[in-house]
Structures are given as C-alpha cells and as structure tokens.
Design a protein around this motif. Sequence first.
Motif, PDB file in Angstrom:
ATOM      1  N   ILE A  46      38.887  40.691  43.527  1.00 19.23           N
ATOM      2  CA  ILE A  46      38.432  40.270  42.205  1.00 19.23           C
ATOM      3  C   ILE A  46      38.744  38.784  42.091  1.00 19.23           C
ATOM      4  O   ILE A  46      39.899  38.378  42.127  1.00 19.23           O
ATOM      5  N   TRP A 187      37.267  47.090  32.330  1.00 22.03           N
ATOM      6  CA  TRP A 187      38.239  46.677  33.343  1.00 22.03           C
ATOM      7  C   TRP A 187      38.760  47.861  34.141  1.00 22.03           C
ATOM      8  O   TRP A 187      39.089  47.715  35.317  1.00 22.03           O
ATOM      9  N   LYS A 188      38.813  49.034  33.524  1.00 21.08           N
ATOM     10  CA  LYS A 188      39.178  50.240  34.275  1.00 21.08           C
ATOM     11  C   LYS A 188      38.138  50.514  35.360  1.00 21.08           C
ATOM     12  O   LYS A 188      38.466  50.835  36.505  1.00 21.08           O
ATOM     13  N   ARG A 191      38.336  47.823  38.236  1.00 21.99           N
ATOM     14  CA  ARG A 191      39.417  48.110  39.186  1.00 21.99           C
ATOM     15  C   ARG A 191      39.013  49.216  40.159  1.00 21.99           C
ATOM     16  O   ARG A 191      39.315  49.145  41.356  1.00 21.99           O
ATOM     17  N   ARG A 192      38.342  50.219  39.637  1.00 19.87           N
ATOM     18  CA  ARG A 192      37.929  51.309  40.514  1.00 19.87           C
ATOM     19  C   ARG A 192      36.889  50.829  41.534  1.00 19.87           C
ATOM     20  O   ARG A 192      36.939  51.190  42.713  1.00 19.87           O
ATOM     21  N   ARG A 194      36.581  47.805  42.697  1.00 18.86           N
ATOM     22  CA  ARG A 194      37.321  47.007  43.697  1.00 18.86           C
ATOM     23  C   ARG A 194      38.017  47.922  44.694  1.00 18.86           C
ATOM     24  O   ARG A 194      38.009  47.672  45.903  1.00 18.86           O
ATOM     25  N   ASP A 195      38.621  48.996  44.201  1.00 19.28           N
ATOM     26  CA  ASP A 195      39.307  49.929  45.100  1.00 19.28           C
ATOM     27  C   ASP A 195      38.336  50.605  46.058  1.00 19.28           C
ATOM     28  O   ASP A 195      38.726  51.037  47.146  1.00 19.28           O
ATOM     29  N   MET A 213      43.589  40.750  35.727  1.00 22.78           N
ATOM     30  CA  MET A 213      42.670  41.421  36.641  1.00 22.78           C
ATOM     31  C   MET A 213      42.560  40.781  38.021  1.00 22.78           C
ATOM     32  O   MET A 213      42.393  41.481  39.012  1.00 22.78           O
ATOM     33  N   ASP A 215      42.617  38.805  41.658  1.00 24.95           N
ATOM     34  CA  ASP A 215      43.441  38.606  42.857  1.00 24.95           C
ATOM     35  C   ASP A 215      43.584  37.118  43.144  1.00 24.95           C
ATOM     36  O   ASP A 215      44.650  36.649  43.534  1.00 24.95           O
TER      37      ASP A 215
END
Length: 321
Positions: A46, A187-188, A191-192, A194-195, A213, A215
């Motif tokens: 991110i 944002w939830k 993140r998912r 990105r994972d 958020m 990196d």
Amino acid sequence: MQPVSTRPPLPGEAPAIVSISGLAKTYANGFHALKGVDLQIRKGEIFALLGPNGAGKTTLISIVCGLSRPTAGTVLVDGHDIIGDYRAARTRIGLVPQELATDAFESVWATVSFSRGLFGHPANPARIESILRDLSLWDKRNAKIMTLSGGMKRRVLIAKALAHEPKVLFLDEPTAGVDVELRRDMWKMVRRLRDEGMTIILTTHYIEEAEDMADRIGVINKGELVLVEEKRALMRKLGKKQLTLQLQAPLQALPPALAGYALELADGGNALVYTFDTQGEATGIASLMRALNEQGIDFKDLHSSESSLEDIFVSLVREQA
C-alpha cells in the motif's frame, strides 16, 4: 532535503509492479505539472502519495492509468508500457477517481458488470456478487445509480474498479466527503486486497489514513517527488519527540550550563520542553537528567509526545517552498 531513493528491491523485497522513469508533463500554457518523476511501486504494497493541492498527484495517476499522455518519460505496469502496450497495461489497473462519474440511469448490477466486460473479461455473476456484498451494495444491486447517496455512489466506483480483477488499484482521494462507516469498510477491504497480493496506490488529504494504512509514503510537491520512504523509517528518521518536565519551582531563564540542549521554557517558566530526534533518544534524555541534577533543578511530573506524519509532511513541504 532527503534524496528520493530509486534503488532496486533488496533481497526479500517484492519486485516493482509499477515502474515510473523520468516522467514529465508540461501543458500548453507552459505549466510543468510533473518534473522528471522516478518511482518504483512494489507488488503487494500500500503506497500513499501525499501532496498539497496542485502538487501533481492526480496528473501522475492520470498518466499511469493511460488517461493522459506524458511529455517525457516511461511508465511500465507489470512490465507493459502504458503507451506502447496500452491495452495490456490498462487491464491490470483499477481506478477509483475523485469524481462521482457513473451512468445515472443504469442499475448498480449493470454498471459493475459492464465495467468487467469493458476489459474483455467473461461474465462472472459470482464475482460481481462477492464485490457488491463486500461493499454493502448487494441490497442496492437493482437500484438506479441516480437514486443512491454520495457514499453509495463512491462504493459503486470501487466495485467498478475491482470488477475486472486488476493487479493494481488506484484510489484517488477515495474517502473525500464520505461517512465514517464507509471509510472504515473501505480500509478493511483495502487491507484484505493487499493481503491477497494486490498493489494499492492511494492519494488522500486525511494524513492519519496514510499513517494508519500505508507501507510506504511518497511526498510530491510542485511536480517533484520530494521523498519516498518506508513509513516506519520515515517516522523514525524525520519524527521529533518532545519531553515536557513540570518544574518544582519556576525558572526565570535557562542556566548557561543547559545551553547545549534543545530546551525551551514554557508555562511561564514552570515547565521545560526538550525536543530531540528518535535516534538519539536514550543518550540525550540521560544526559539531560544528569545536567538538571547538577544544576539543582527538580521536576514533579513529565510527559512525552511525538510528531505525526502530518507534522513531517508539513515540514517537508515548507522546506521545499
């Protein structure tokens, strides 16, 4: 000012999925929107791009997404040139623009499904349903876009950007003017994604979002990339801390023996404020405590604070100005 690093990935780091070299954009009126930008964005990170209004954020995104042609430089997305191999490069990109631009008379389902087909993907109702459910749009799937609230329209833009399963997702001020619930849900989801391996590039005016958020952080100002740094390293290198000591007895002035410390009198002489960087924290505080003891200065309370990403951003922009 810190030099911008364009080094190749270190062992263990993800390779670059977006590679920007010497990117420049000059408009017909002579305005230089971008000035030789070099940037490598890694797969699965991110990346937050920060900058004041008019800094060049949206121009940069528009060029990478193939919406605007650069005056000079190259952009590769997953190895594909955004000009020479436009279709392959653009297929790998999902874009959520600032503007709420959708077909007002179409349904949510039709709009998102059409976006998938636009990039040559076959129909996949299960994929569309999954996206709409993730964005709390399933109950609105048959509603006309024109009947939705601003926050719901923003969700539809995100659904459209994800419909063709891109590898890179651009979020250009995605939470501007939206409610807290949507911001939290978004944002939830980010993140998912990105994972799951997707690369996210976002611009935002809410610097606390980038701090929470991202990196890595990039700061752009007046068309130039001022700094690119790992978020934690940036906070460690450029962040400042303050230690405030409430004194037992007020001081009229700082003793000459304390002149070597970054000290200020505050609260009418009832407090001392010590400013230090995070790298010299332990030795600096210990030395200060010894010096205070030698001067017979006692304190009754202390507390510390540290600079935020917003403080760092503001200082960098001011430094360049």
